[in-house]
Design an enzyme around this catalytic site. Structure first.
Site, PDB file in Angstrom:
ATOM      1  N   PRO A  33       5.157  -6.665   1.646  1.00 35.55           N
ATOM      2  CG  PRO A  33       7.259  -7.695   1.817  1.00 35.55           C
ATOM      3  CD  PRO A  33       6.201  -6.967   2.631  1.00 35.55           C
ATOM      4  CD  GLU A  34       4.022 -10.333   3.823  1.00 33.58           C
ATOM      5  OE1 GLU A  34       4.665 -10.646   4.837  1.00 33.58           O
ATOM      6  OE2 GLU A  34       3.880  -9.142   3.472  1.00 33.58           O
ATOM      7  CB  ILE A  35       0.231  -9.149  -2.617  1.00 26.69           C
ATOM      8  CG1 ILE A  35      -0.972  -9.639  -1.812  1.00 26.69           C
ATOM      9  CG2 ILE A  35      -0.136  -8.990  -4.094  1.00 26.69           C
ATOM     10  CD1 ILE A  35      -2.241  -8.858  -2.045  1.00 26.69           C
ATOM     11  CG  MET A  77       3.904 -15.710  -0.317  1.00 31.57           C
ATOM     12  SD  MET A  77       5.111 -15.831   1.025  1.00 31.57           S
ATOM     13  CE  MET A  77       5.704 -14.145   1.122  1.00 31.57           C
ATOM     14  CG  LEU A 132       7.697 -11.758  -1.891  1.00 30.70           C
ATOM     15  CD1 LEU A 132       8.063 -11.836  -0.414  1.00 30.70           C
ATOM     16  CD2 LEU A 132       8.926 -12.025  -2.750  1.00 30.70           C
TER      17      LEU A 132
END
Length: 268
Positions: free
Chosen positions: A140-142, A146, A144
């Site tokens: 899920p980083e992108i 990031m 968020l």
């Protein structure tokens, strides 16, 4: 600080299999900075252990890991750090995944429930992954605001190729079910629900029955060849993360996550 890990040695043929259990007892197994430190120390504790050939890393019965703990007080203090302090703090994750990748022992992850973000980063640093049929992964980083860091992108690239890596990382809301993860090459074996650990232990016992020195040398050779250029490919991880963490999109992504709403990104 509470200990989040237990280490058991002496399993399998000639007692050559060890088990590391990472379980915070909260059903999500989030990776707080303290959990990252403990996982790093656990990996390093096997450096001079010539009696162990295989290490099985397992999470809780409901989750391998939900990834970095966005609610942890130490983690949230990043917002007020200067860039130097932030860069030092951001090295905790890559230090942990590198410690697991560089272990001389063969490492196997047993995944039940969900494996998200930093949990995926840890899983792909291992030699093999066994996943329960009803489990899933997600990056899920992108979503968020990031980048996917901890040197995970080259590791994923080796396993599943460029298009699948982009698909897994860029489509941040996409769940990757066990069957799909197996088809992609992200996991090596799919187990019945509740039996990921048993399946991982069966694989560990097969490996532990092989000549220990030849196994260790083979792992080292394969890793050196496969990962020779990874530092070049991912040396900017920490600085990209530090830069991304200063963006309005990152603030919006985290706020939307905590407020359980859809984020509105503006590219700023």
């Amino acid at each position: 600080m509470a200990g989040f890990l237990t280490i058991e040695k002496g399993h399998g043929p000639e007692g050559r299999v060890a088990v590391v259990r990472f379980d915070r007892g909260d059903g999500i197994n989030a990776l707080s900075p303290e959990a990252l430190r403990q996982l790093t120390e656990a990996a390093r504790s096997f450096e001079d252990d010539s009696g162990t050939s295989v290490v099985v890393l397992t999470g809780g019965t409901k989750a391998f890991s939900a990834g970095f703990d966005l609610k942890d007080p130490e983690g949230r203090s990043r917002k007020s750090m200067d860039i130097g302090a932030l860069r030092r703090h951001l090295k905790l994750g890559p230090r942990m995944t590198r410690a697991w990748q560089e272990m001389e022992q063969i490492t196997i992850g047993a995944i039940e429930g969900f494996c998200i973000g930093g949990g995926v980063a840890l899983a792909v640093a291992l030699d093999f992954r066994v996943m329960a049929r009803d489990a899933h992964m997600r990056v899920p980083e992108i979503g968020l605001g990031m980048n996917m860091s901890w040197q995970s992108v080259p590791r994923m690239l080796h396993l599943i190729g460029p298009a699948r890596t982009k698909q897994a990382v860029i489509l941040a809301d996409q769940r990757i079910p066990a069957a799909e993860a197996h088809q992609w090459g992200l996991v090596e074996e799919v187990a019945e629900p509740g039996h990921a650990f048993d399946t991982a232990m069966a694989l560990a016992e097969k490996i532990a029955a092989q000549p220990p020195l030849a196994v260790a040398m083979t792992k080292l050779t394969v890793n050196r060849l496969a990962y020779a250029l990874d530092d070049l490919a991912s040396h900017m991880d920490v600085d990209q993360f530090a830069l991304a963490s200063r963006t309005e999109d990152h603030k919006e992504g985290v706020a939307a996550f905590l407020e359980r709403r859809k984020p509105r990104f503006k590219g700023s």
